[in-house]
Design a protein around this motif. Structure first.
Motif, PDB file in Angstrom:
ATOM      1  N   GLN A   4       0.830  -1.217   0.000  1.00 26.40           N
ATOM      2  CA  GLN A   4       0.000   0.000   0.000  1.00 26.40           C
ATOM      3  C   GLN A   4       0.860   1.260   0.000  1.00 26.40           C
ATOM      4  O   GLN A   4       0.500   2.269  -0.594  1.00 26.40           O
ATOM      5  CB  GLN A   4      -0.934   0.008   1.207  1.00 26.40           C
ATOM      6  N   GLN A   8       0.825   4.137  -2.778  1.00 20.58           N
ATOM      7  CA  GLN A   8       0.098   5.221  -2.101  1.00 20.58           C
ATOM      8  C   GLN A   8      -0.318   6.326  -3.074  1.00 20.58           C
ATOM      9  O   GLN A   8      -1.458   6.792  -3.052  1.00 20.58           O
ATOM     10  CB  GLN A   8       0.966   5.802  -0.991  1.00 20.58           C
ATOM     11  N   LEU A  11      -3.348   5.415  -5.042  1.00 15.58           N
ATOM     12  CA  LEU A  11      -4.599   5.498  -4.272  1.00 15.58           C
ATOM     13  C   LEU A  11      -5.004   6.957  -4.079  1.00 15.58           C
ATOM     14  O   LEU A  11      -6.183   7.307  -4.155  1.00 15.58           O
ATOM     15  CB  LEU A  11      -4.425   4.814  -2.909  1.00 15.58           C
ATOM     16  N   GLU A  12      -4.000   7.802  -3.852  1.00 15.82           N
ATOM     17  CA  GLU A  12      -4.299   9.232  -3.676  1.00 15.82           C
ATOM     18  C   GLU A  12      -4.864   9.831  -4.956  1.00 15.82           C
ATOM     19  O   GLU A  12      -5.787  10.640  -4.917  1.00 15.82           O
ATOM     20  CB  GLU A  12      -3.032   9.984  -3.240  1.00 15.82           C
ATOM     21  N   LEU A  23     -10.400  -2.271  -1.678  1.00 17.63           N
ATOM     22  CA  LEU A  23      -9.154  -3.024  -1.655  1.00 17.63           C
ATOM     23  C   LEU A  23      -9.403  -4.414  -1.109  1.00 17.63           C
ATOM     24  O   LEU A  23     -10.249  -4.621  -0.245  1.00 17.63           O
ATOM     25  CB  LEU A  23      -8.131  -2.304  -0.768  1.00 17.63           C
TER      26      LEU A  23
ATOM     27  N   ALA B  59      -8.954   3.344   6.609  1.00 21.96           N
ATOM     28  CA  ALA B  59      -9.254   2.403   5.518  1.00 21.96           C
ATOM     29  C   ALA B  59      -8.018   1.954   4.752  1.00 21.96           C
ATOM     30  O   ALA B  59      -7.851   0.780   4.468  1.00 21.96           O
ATOM     31  CB  ALA B  59     -10.253   3.032   4.564  1.00 21.96           C
ATOM     32  N   ASP B  60      -7.148   2.894   4.406  1.00 22.48           N
ATOM     33  CA  ASP B  60      -5.987   2.507   3.606  1.00 22.48           C
ATOM     34  C   ASP B  60      -4.844   3.518   3.763  1.00 22.48           C
ATOM     35  O   ASP B  60      -4.947   4.492   4.498  1.00 22.48           O
ATOM     36  CB  ASP B  60      -6.373   2.321   2.133  1.00 22.48           C
ATOM     37  N   GLN B  61      -3.764   3.231   3.024  1.00 23.56           N
ATOM     38  CA  GLN B  61      -2.548   4.035   3.125  1.00 23.56           C
ATOM     39  C   GLN B  61      -2.787   5.491   2.720  1.00 23.56           C
ATOM     40  O   GLN B  61      -2.209   6.408   3.297  1.00 23.56           O
ATOM     41  CB  GLN B  61      -1.463   3.403   2.246  1.00 23.56           C
ATOM     42  N   ALA B  62      -3.659   5.685   1.735  1.00 26.14           N
ATOM     43  CA  ALA B  62      -3.940   7.046   1.282  1.00 26.14           C
ATOM     44  C   ALA B  62      -4.596   7.853   2.411  1.00 26.14           C
ATOM     45  O   ALA B  62      -4.260   9.022   2.629  1.00 26.14           O
ATOM     46  CB  ALA B  62      -4.850   7.010   0.054  1.00 26.14           C
ATOM     47  N   ALA B  65      -1.942   8.761   5.074  1.00 29.65           N
ATOM     48  CA  ALA B  65      -1.093   9.873   4.664  1.00 29.65           C
ATOM     49  C   ALA B  65      -1.857  11.195   4.718  1.00 29.65           C
ATOM     50  O   ALA B  65      -1.319  12.231   5.115  1.00 29.65           O
ATOM     51  CB  ALA B  65      -0.553   9.619   3.253  1.00 29.65           C
ATOM     52  N   LYS B  66      -3.124  11.138   4.349  1.00 21.88           N
ATOM     53  CA  LYS B  66      -3.956  12.341   4.324  1.00 21.88           C
ATOM     54  C   LYS B  66      -4.122  12.891   5.740  1.00 21.88           C
ATOM     55  O   LYS B  66      -4.048  14.110   5.955  1.00 21.88           O
ATOM     56  CB  LYS B  66      -5.315  12.007   3.715  1.00 21.88           C
ATOM     57  N   LEU B  86      -3.707   0.361   9.481  1.00 24.38           N
ATOM     58  CA  LEU B  86      -4.595   0.167   8.346  1.00 24.38           C
ATOM     59  C   LEU B  86      -5.571  -0.963   8.618  1.00 24.38           C
ATOM     60  O   LEU B  86      -5.216  -1.954   9.238  1.00 24.38           O
ATOM     61  CB  LEU B  86      -3.791  -0.170   7.081  1.00 24.38           C
ATOM     62  N   LEU B  89      -7.256  -6.062   5.134  1.00 21.14           N
ATOM     63  CA  LEU B  89      -7.995  -6.206   3.884  1.00 21.14           C
ATOM     64  C   LEU B  89      -8.727  -7.545   3.830  1.00 21.14           C
ATOM     65  O   LEU B  89      -8.217  -8.551   4.302  1.00 21.14           O
ATOM     66  CB  LEU B  89      -7.028  -6.118   2.700  1.00 21.14           C
TER      67      LEU B  89
END
Lengths: 125, 160
Positions: A4, A8, A11-12, A23, B59-62, B65-66, B86, B89
């Motif tokens: 992931q 990344q 996904l962004e 996912l 939910a996820d890596q994005a 990071a956000k 995370l 899955l």
């Protein structure tokens, strides 16, 4: 780095361009991204990013299955008839019964023994 | 000389005030507000001496990071410790039987003009072999990945 983290930015990008996705984890930790992009351009942008991160798609750690929403849904697949095809031969390719193809294509087929190259058959998956 | 000393003193006081800035409680509220405004949920914020620690499951890596980016954007936050985890899955399920997927993927290849490549699917994992022109390579990979597979072994050769 986790898969992931590796993807990344992809996904962004999906979040930014309006692609909805889910996912899942596939074979050996493969990241399976299934989703719908708002346009062909948005989908292409995701593939471009995938190619940037893994130039020859060799890592096998990501499966990107993005549709553009306008594709035929309902688990139907389209098979284009080629010379030499028969319903039973096509059915075998997909591991289904020929009658299933027949039932789904009564609108374009008159006779299960007569199919012609170029015809597009709906294949129930 | 006296004036100069006074100026230095005032400057020192001003700098100290700036360094102290907002209290940790006020910063916690500010970070929470910012996360809410940015649509980030499921994150617990703790601020100590201007350092924000983020915990919880996203939910996820994005999303992870956000949340960090949002917290960092809050004025007065010196740094962010991102301890978010995370969400595990779900296991991917193939869209059809191996035989069905093999048929679909090969048909996809033919349609995309990748007839010189072929796929075999075993337990949802597709092995792609053959050789295609470099210009078609990405498209051939794409069309196989869109068959609904859950594993991918790319042995496709890139031709001229």
């Amino acid at each position: 780095m986790s898969v992931q983290e590796k993807y990344q930015s992809l996904l962004e990008l999906a979040n930014a361009n309006g692609t909805t996705y889910e996912l899942a984890e596939g074979d050996g930790g493969t990241l399976v991204v299934t989703g719908t992009a708002p346009s062909a351009e948005a989908k292409q942008a995701l593939w471009d990013e995938y190619e940037r991160l893994d130039p020859d798609f060799r890592a096998g750690d990501l499966i990107l299955n993005i549709s553009t929403g306008d594709a035929a849904g309902g688990g139907m697949h389209t098979h284009t008839v080629e010379s030499g095809d028969s319903l039973s031969k096509i059915a075998k390719e997909y591991g289904i019964q020929w009658k299933a193809i027949w039932d789904h294509n009564r609108d374009i087929l008159k006779d299960p023994d007569k199919i012609y190259p170029g015809q597009e058959l709906k294949i129930p998956m | 000389m006296r004036v100069k000393f006074f100026t230095v003193l005032m400057l020192a006081i001003a700098m100290m005030a700036a360094a102290c800035g907002k209290s940790d409680a006020a910063l916690t509220t500010a970070v929470n507000d910012k996360l809410k405004a940015d649509g980030v949920t499921g994150v617990t914020v703790a601020v100590k001496d201007g350092v924000a620690t983020l915990t919880g499951e996203v939910a996820d890596q994005a999303a992870k990071a956000k949340a960090e980016t949002s917290a960092k954007a809050v004025e007065g936050i010196k740094s962010v410790t991102n301890s978010l985890t995370l969400k595990p899955l779900p296991v991917a399920t193939p869209a059809a039987s191996d035989q069905g997927l093999t048929g679909k993927a090969n048909e996809n290849l033919k349609k995309a003009g990748c007839g010189t490549a072929s796929v075999t699917v075993v337990n949802g994992k597709a092995t792609l072999t053959g050789e295609v022109p470099a210009a078609k390579f990405a498209e051939c990979v794409r069309t196989v990945q869109e068959a609904g597979i859950t594993g991918f072994d790319n042995q496709l050769k890139k031709g001229a």
